[in-house]
Design a protein around this motif. Structure first.
Motif, PDB file in Angstrom:
ATOM      1  N   GLN A   8       0.829  -1.210   0.000  1.00 21.40           N
ATOM      2  CA  GLN A   8       0.000   0.000   0.000  1.00 21.40           C
ATOM      3  C   GLN A   8       0.860   1.254   0.000  1.00 21.40           C
ATOM      4  O   GLN A   8       0.597   2.192  -0.753  1.00 21.40           O
ATOM      5  N   GLN A  17      -4.245   4.261  -4.885  1.00 23.40           N
ATOM      6  CA  GLN A  17      -4.840   3.472  -3.806  1.00 23.40           C
ATOM      7  C   GLN A  17      -5.162   2.095  -4.371  1.00 23.40           C
ATOM      8  O   GLN A  17      -6.000   1.968  -5.259  1.00 23.40           O
ATOM      9  N   SER A  19      -6.609  -1.797  -4.085  1.00 22.84           N
ATOM     10  CA  SER A  19      -7.655  -2.474  -3.327  1.00 22.84           C
ATOM     11  C   SER A  19      -7.097  -3.705  -2.623  1.00 22.84           C
ATOM     12  O   SER A  19      -5.985  -4.155  -2.913  1.00 22.84           O
ATOM     13  N   GLU A  20      -7.889  -4.261  -1.728  1.00 22.51           N
ATOM     14  CA  GLU A  20      -7.495  -5.495  -1.053  1.00 22.51           C
ATOM     15  C   GLU A  20      -7.342  -6.623  -2.064  1.00 22.51           C
ATOM     16  O   GLU A  20      -6.460  -7.472  -1.928  1.00 22.51           O
ATOM     17  N   ASP A  22      -6.368  -6.279  -5.188  1.00 29.14           N
ATOM     18  CA  ASP A  22      -5.084  -6.059  -5.860  1.00 29.14           C
ATOM     19  C   ASP A  22      -3.931  -6.597  -5.019  1.00 29.14           C
ATOM     20  O   ASP A  22      -3.036  -7.270  -5.528  1.00 29.14           O
TER      21      ASP A  22
END
Length: 104
Positions: A8, A17, A19-20, A22
Motif C-alpha cells: 500500500q 490506492q 484495493s485489497e 489487488d
C-alpha cells in the motif's frame, strides 16, 4: 510492517490506492501472505510481484473527478518505477517504447 502495508505504501507514493483484491493478487503471485512481516527474505518476491502487477494497473483510469473532488496518478513516476524494478530483477520491460532494429 506487514507485506500488505508495504505494498500500500509503495503505491501511495504515486497517488495510487490499491484495493485489497489487488494486494491479494500480488501476494498470491509472490506466494507470500499479506500478513507476513516485510523483511529481506521476502523483499525480492514482493517487488517482482509489484512489477508484474503494474502493467494491469495502467489499464485503469489515471484520473478521477467527481463533485469537486479530483484525484490523479503520477503515471510517469509509476512507469519509471516499473522500469527500475524490471532492470533490477531482470524482468522484461513490457511498457518501454525502446526502438527496435530489425534486419531484412
Amino acid at each position: 510492517m506487514t507485506v500488505n502495508d508495504y505494498i500500500q505504501q509503495k503505491f501511495q507514493i504515486f497517488g495510487i490506492q490499491v484495493s485489497e483484491a489487488d494486494i491479494l493478487d500480488m501476494c498470491l503471485t509472490s506466494k507470500i501472505s499479506g500478513e507476513d512481516e516485510m523483511n529481506e527474505h521476502c523483499c525480492v518476491r514482493v517487488s517482482v510481484a509489484i512489477a508484474k502487477f503494474i502493467p494491469s494497473l495502467l489499464l485503469r483510469a489515471t484520473s478521477i473527478s467527481e463533485g469537486g473532488f479530483s484525484m490523479s496518478w503520477n503515471i510517469q513516476g509509476i512507469k519509471d518505477y516499473y522500469s527500475f524494478l524490471c532492470k533490477q530483477y531482470g524482468l522484461k520491460d513490457e511498457l518501454s517504447n525502446k526502438p527496435k532494429v530489425t534486419f531484412l
